[in-house]
Write a protein that holds these residues in place. Structure first.
Motif, short mmCIF file in Angstrom:
data_model
loop_
_atom_site.label_atom_id
_atom_site.label_comp_id
_atom_site.label_asym_id
_atom_site.label_seq_id
_atom_site.Cartn_x
_atom_site.Cartn_y
_atom_site.Cartn_z
N ILE A 184 11.14 29.15 17.07
CA ILE A 184 12.38 29.21 15.99
C ILE A 184 12.94 30.52 16.31
O ILE A 184 12.51 31.41 15.77
CB ILE A 184 11.87 28.72 14.76
N GLY A 186 15.65 33.42 16.08
CA GLY A 186 16.66 34.44 15.37
C GLY A 186 18.13 34.13 15.99
O GLY A 186 18.17 33.48 16.93
N THR A 219 17.95 30.03 14.29
CA THR A 219 18.40 30.24 13.03
C THR A 219 18.56 31.41 12.42
O THR A 219 18.45 32.42 13.21
CB THR A 219 17.16 29.42 12.15
N LYS A 223 13.29 33.00 5.81
CA LYS A 223 12.33 32.23 5.30
C LYS A 223 13.15 30.48 5.18
O LYS A 223 12.49 29.80 5.68
CB LYS A 223 11.95 32.19 4.07
N GLY A 225 15.77 29.47 7.06
CA GLY A 225 15.61 29.12 8.28
C GLY A 225 14.70 28.37 9.01
O GLY A 225 14.51 27.64 9.72
N GLY A 226 13.62 29.12 8.81
CA GLY A 226 12.43 28.97 9.29
C GLY A 226 11.81 27.44 8.79
O GLY A 226 11.30 26.78 9.67
N ALA A 245 7.52 31.82 16.16
CA ALA A 245 8.72 32.25 15.11
C ALA A 245 9.60 33.45 15.68
O ALA A 245 8.52 34.57 15.80
CB ALA A 245 8.12 32.28 13.84
N ILE A 250 10.65 33.80 9.03
CA ILE A 250 10.95 32.54 9.76
C ILE A 250 9.69 31.79 10.02
O ILE A 250 9.61 30.56 9.38
CB ILE A 250 11.48 32.22 11.19
#
Ligand code: RIB
Length: 362
Positions: A184, A186, A219, A223, A225-226, A245, A250
């Protein structure tokens, strides 16, 4: 309010002598200095930084523009910058951009009117500071970018070695036996997120592991987005057995998704973050993460800036700080192939099996 003229009159010295004593700009003979200081005390004189700044076209203020001070990574950077600034007689003025480039430009333009000695910026999304930096430099103020780089940036920078950090984290996860990894990431427009993704992909490539594009989700660095992207990854048939992450926020969101789906970390899914926030030790399980030296980023940026203000005209500096892998309990060995618990929209349908132990060596 008393001014220097009145002090000069009271002490029976010239205005220049008062200025030298008050500003420490030249040595003044002790008897004269004492007369000035007595007068200063009698009238309760407070030198005005604004008036001084106006005379010199520059104040002792350094602007610091960051995305969001409520994100627990940034306070360390600010603190590092402020400690160096303070030790050198400078003061910091802080502005938050909320990762919004328009707000960033508004802050930069307004800060400029306070005649700062310089600017430390952690750029926002889609940042382009070329025009603003040129106008600061023209006025003799320095600009240093930290953590992320704006488009076409040609000035001083302080960043972490994001690519190596991500490469080491991914390699560590691979060594535990995982072959189906998810990331995931950034925001794709931020250089640090791009470099973390690069490190992730490089580690996979070197291990000859292929994953489909759906295993990499992008994302915002937060938090929420994660959480949403983890839900997406975890509901896939053939979900990843480990997730990298792009930052700890995230990862914290991903942990919420694990909990919601009834998946255990690391027994069902392993997780590793980036930043090594203080909170990483406090999650359940404690989060393994890549530590990046936020405080040192701040000190290095402030030091470069102050050196520039004091006359260092050398070529742009690009400081890249090392990261370090912090191994805690959130990465284990992958679950056995046939034991994948299917999760539905509402949570897990559990299937009992003996959890496998986390490998303890990096
Ligand atoms: O948590 C904030 C993230 O954005 C960090 O990883 C940092 O590198 C910043 O750019």
């Amino acid at each position: 309010m008393a001014n220097m003229k009145q002090i000069a009159k009271m002490a029976g010295v010239s205005l220049g002598t008062v200025s030298h004593v008050v500003n420490g700009s030249a040595t003044v003979r002790e008897p004269l200095r004492k007369r000035v200081m007595d007068a200063v005390e009698r009238v309760g004189y407070q030198p005005s930084q604004l008036a001084r700044g106006l005379r010199r076209d520059k104040t002792n203020m350094i602007g610091m523009v960051i995305p969001d001070v409520t994100n627990p990574f940034f306070p360390a950077v600010v603190r590092g910058a402020e400690d160096i600034a303070f030790a050198n007689g400078y003061r910091l003025m802080l502005c938050n951009t909320d990762n919004d480039h328009a707000k960033e430009i508004a802050h930069l333009n307004e800060l400029r009117t306070y005649l700062p000695s310089g600017l430390i910026v952690i750029p926002s999304n889609f940042s382009d500071l070329t025009a603003q930096a040129a106008s600061y430099r023209k006025a003799g103020a320095a600009v240093v970018c930290v953590d992320r780089l704006p488009r076409d940036w040609n000035g001083d920078t302080v960043t972490a070695d994001n690519e190596t950090g991500a490469y080491e984290a991914t390699s560590y996860v691979l060594r535990q036996g995982h072959t189906r990894l998810g990331m995931i990431s950034g925001p794709g427009n931020l250089t640090n997120a791009q470099n973390r993704l690069k490190g992730f992909k490089r580690a996979l490539q070197e291990s000859r592991i292929h994953i489909g594009p759906e295993y990499v989700q992008e994302t915002s660095f937060d938090k929420h987005g994660g959480y949403t992207k983890a839900l997406l990854l975890l509901r896939m048939i053939g979900r990843p057995t480990a997730i990298f992450a792009g930052n700890d926020m995230i990862a914290f969101g991903a942990l919420l998704a694990f909990r919601e789906l009834g998946l255990k970390c690391p027994e069902d899914v392993s997780l590793i973050g980036f930043d090594d926030l203080e909170l990483a030790e406090m999650t359940s399980p404690p989060l393994s993460s890549v530590s990046q030296p936020g405080y040192q980023m701040g000190t290095a940026a402030a030091q470069i800036l102050i050196d520039r203000v004091r006359g260092d005209h050398g070529p742009p500096e690009h400081i890249v700080l090392e990261t370090a892998l912090k191994i805690r309990d959130s990465v284990g060995v992958p679950p056995a192939e046939n034991s994948e618990r299917v999760v539905g929209a509402m949570g897990a349908t559990s299937e009992s099996r003996t959890p496998r132990r986390r490998a303890s060596t990096p």
